[in-house]
Scaffold this active site. Structure first.
Site, mmCIF file in Angstrom:
data_model
loop_
_atom_site.group_PDB
_atom_site.id
_atom_site.type_symbol
_atom_site.label_atom_id
_atom_site.label_comp_id
_atom_site.label_asym_id
_atom_site.label_seq_id
_atom_site.Cartn_x
_atom_site.Cartn_y
_atom_site.Cartn_z
ATOM 1 N N ASP A 1 38.373 -45.453 38.770
ATOM 2 C CA ASP A 1 37.626 -46.487 39.490
ATOM 3 C C ASP A 1 38.405 -47.007 40.689
ATOM 4 O O ASP A 1 37.815 -47.345 41.720
ATOM 5 C CB ASP A 1 37.279 -47.645 38.553
ATOM 6 C CG ASP A 1 35.916 -47.460 37.894
ATOM 7 O OD1 ASP A 1 35.048 -46.806 38.508
ATOM 8 O OD2 ASP A 1 35.716 -47.961 36.782
ATOM 9 N N HIS B 1 30.336 -35.423 33.050
ATOM 10 C CA HIS B 1 30.289 -35.104 31.624
ATOM 11 C C HIS B 1 30.767 -33.692 31.340
ATOM 12 O O HIS B 1 31.360 -33.418 30.293
ATOM 13 C CB HIS B 1 28.869 -35.318 31.094
ATOM 14 C CG HIS B 1 28.545 -36.762 30.860
ATOM 15 N ND1 HIS B 1 27.266 -37.255 30.909
ATOM 16 C CD2 HIS B 1 29.341 -37.816 30.586
ATOM 17 C CE1 HIS B 1 27.300 -38.556 30.658
ATOM 18 N NE2 HIS B 1 28.533 -38.916 30.471
ATOM 19 N N GLU C 1 41.799 -51.794 38.624
ATOM 20 C CA GLU C 1 40.863 -50.777 39.093
ATOM 21 C C GLU C 1 40.064 -51.255 40.299
ATOM 22 O O GLU C 1 39.160 -50.569 40.768
ATOM 23 C CB GLU C 1 39.917 -50.355 37.963
ATOM 24 C CG GLU C 1 39.249 -51.504 37.254
ATOM 25 C CD GLU C 1 38.552 -51.083 35.966
ATOM 26 O OE1 GLU C 1 38.390 -49.865 35.731
ATOM 27 O OE2 GLU C 1 38.175 -51.977 35.190
ATOM 28 N N CYS D 1 46.060 -45.251 32.845
ATOM 29 C CA CYS D 1 45.172 -44.655 31.846
ATOM 30 C C CYS D 1 44.046 -43.858 32.493
ATOM 31 O O CYS D 1 43.110 -43.443 31.811
ATOM 32 C CB CYS D 1 44.589 -45.724 30.931
ATOM 33 S SG CYS D 1 43.522 -46.922 31.764
#
Length: 560
Positions: A438, A186, A414, A485
């Site tokens: 991922d 975060h 992913e 992405c």
């Protein structure tokens, strides 16, 4: 030592006096007991939990954007019914509220750390909520940040909680440096959204003496202590020159010889649109819809979803908007669905497309809302499924999208099996989008948030590049487009390599768009192909990076 080294996760250069954030809240005495009135003590604990939850929500509302969604998730931790029951039970056994809260959160912490994956990455967030509640109960100041100084400071910490960073701005903090965390923590996400340079996984950051002048390079991950005025001036001049080049690179993404590469933005909802437009996004390459569903006791209505999708679609008339349908479950549980039962490893459990298969009514409502929004907008809607592992899953999802009236349906790559059998998946899907975060985690068995595993999660890992190439080739064989992405798309050098490998579009955090646009504009497609070939021939991330950059000489002049 006059220098520390970490992982640069938010580009830019910042300098200022270092402020070391201490998050220490005294651990309540293990023998602490209440005065015998268990009911009053339970009420005291409940009030403290609710006050902290409300405070986190208020901070989020002031910050907006991704910070609001992250702080909502923290507030949900404080309001967790299971936690409340556990704390009440400990109080009934004689513990005082502070110790009961401390132990109640401790049990949850062990559970999520053991789970790993996204859920395990939230341990720091859980600790922050715990410390805030304990501090409130003990009458202590809440852990937090200093008041703004005369000049922006460099914030150094072992780790940062979202509540610490949500309300900050470039006018208050010059840069972040943490000992823990990773590219998808975060701290990294919020720093990029704010446009503040940041370095994570930097050993020794929390041991820097308070007030030490610190120079942070969010591109390279280098942190210099007590830099000379000449060094600061040199870095500042280089940054200014780089910014001038970035500002000059405008318009649609393309290589120096005119090969088009659409540059798209990753967004979490309508609040993120302004930043995407400001940085020149040509559309949206990843609309994360899970923020509509998390932290709710009931799913969003079809009408609510239509409004949220239109808020992004209408911002890009005639442009491309790629929506990832709900990526939740397991490590991002939905409060309005029953838990799937004990999962030893939630990262490998009921999430993404697997959740849709278990609760098809959730998918049907979302797809209907997307189809209705697309019919009312001139934007070109595409939808894609997360966590696709097999051709059969891809076929099932695409058929559901077509039945709902959605013209273009694709899948995310992913999971290694999807990359290895991409030719099969391309026979079913209209397009691919590679989620490198991922894909790296699953390929290298490396938790995304563990600082000590940062090297394994390096997007230049040869095994990861091999799988990206496999996916690109599988898509090309069937005439399908294949974008990226993940955060890898926002690395200017790696963006050139990806284009050289045949990736057809790049989507990233909006603040990364100018640097990638400039990098592509300075190199021909042939140069990108040579850089890709050199990277793919390397046997380590550092060798791959160096080999590629040898074919991208203009990047050195920009320090990109």
């Amino acid at each position: 030592m006059n220098a520390l080294t970490g992982v640069g996760v938010s580009p830019g250069v910042g300098s200022g006096p270092g402020y070391v954030l201490s998050r220490e809240v005294p651990v309540p005495d293990a023998d602490a007991r209440h005065d015998g009135d268990a009911e009053a003590e339970r009420a005291r604990a409940a009030r403290a939990l609710e006050r902290v939850a409300a405070d986190l929500e208020e901070r989020g509302a002031r910050a907006g954007g991704q910070a609001q969604e992250i702080l909502k998730a923290q507030a949900l931790m404080a309001r967790d019914p299971g936690l409340a029951v556990g704390v009440a039970g400990l109080i009934d056994a004689g513990m005082n509220a502070s110790r009961a809260v401390y132990e109640g959160f401790g049990g949850y912490r062990e559970m999520i750390v053991g789970a790993g994956g996204y859920l395990g990455e939230r341990a720091a967030d859980l600790d922050d909520v715990r410390d805030r509640v304990v501090a409130l109960l003990e009458g202590l100041p809440a852990p937090g940040l200093p008041a703004p100084g005369v000049r922006p400071y460099v914030l150094l910490a072992r780790d940062l909680a979202p509540a610490d960073t949500a309300a900050l701005s470039r006018e208050v903090v010059a840069a972040f440096v943490t000992e823990q965390g990773g590219p998808t923590s975060h701290t990294a996400i919020l720093a990029r959204a704010m446009g503040v340079p940041a370095v994570v996984a930097c050993p020794g950051a929390a041991s820097v003496a308070a007030g030490t002048e610190v120079l942070v390079d969010g591109f390279s991950g280098l942190v210099r202590l007590d830099p000379s005025p000449e060094e600061v001036e040199t870095v500042a001049r280089a940054a200014a020159a780089r910014q001038a080049v970035l500002a000059a690179a405008t318009g649609p993404g393309a290589t120096a010889d005119g090969h088009p590469v659409p540059l798209l933005a990753n967004v979490g909802g309508p609040r993120d649109v302004e930043g995407a437009l400001r940085h020149g996004a040509e559309g949206v390459g990843l609309y994360r819809t899970e923020f509509l569903f998390l932290n709710r006791t009931a799913p969003p209505s079809e009408e609510e979803q239509v409004a949220a999708y239109l808020g992004v679609l209408d911002a890009f008339p005639g442009g491309r908007v790629v929506v990832r349908t709900l990526d939740a479950g397991a490590d991002k549980p939905l409060a309005f669905l029953p838990p799937p039962g004990k999962e030893p490893n939630p990262a490998l459990g009921q999430r993404g497309l697997r959740l849709f298969q278990r609760y098809p009514e959730i998918m049907e409502t979302q797809l209907r809302a997307l189809a209705r929004a697309a019919a009312r907008s001139s934007a070109k809607l595409q939808v894609m499924a997360p966590m696709v592992a097999t051709r059969q899953e891809a076929a099932w999802y695409v058929a559901a999208c077509k039945e709902a009236g959605i013209a273009s349906a694709g899948v995310m790559i992913e999971i290694p099996s999807a990359a290895l059998r991409s030719g099969d998946l391309a026979a079913e899907a209209d397009f691919f989008s590679i989620g490198t975060n991922d894909l790296a985690q699953y390929t290298l068995a490396a938790d995304r948030e563990v600082g000590g595993l940062g090297m394994l999660h390096d997007p230049w890992q040869p095994a990861l590049l091999d799988l990206v190439l496999a996916a690109v080739n599988g898509a090309a064989e069937r005439g399908r487009s294949c974008g990226v992405c993940g955060e890898a798309a926002g690395d200017p050098a790696l963006a050139c390599v990806l284009v050289g490998m045949g990736v057809t579009s790049l989507s990233m955090a909006p603040t990364a768009l100018p640097a990638v646009r400039a990098a592509l504009s300075l190199h021909t497609r042939e140069r990108c192909v040579l850089a890709a070939q050199a990277a793919l021939a390397a046997s380590s991330p550092s060798d791959a990076r160096a080999a590629a950059r040898a074919h991208l000489p203009e990047l050195a002049g920009l320090a990109l």
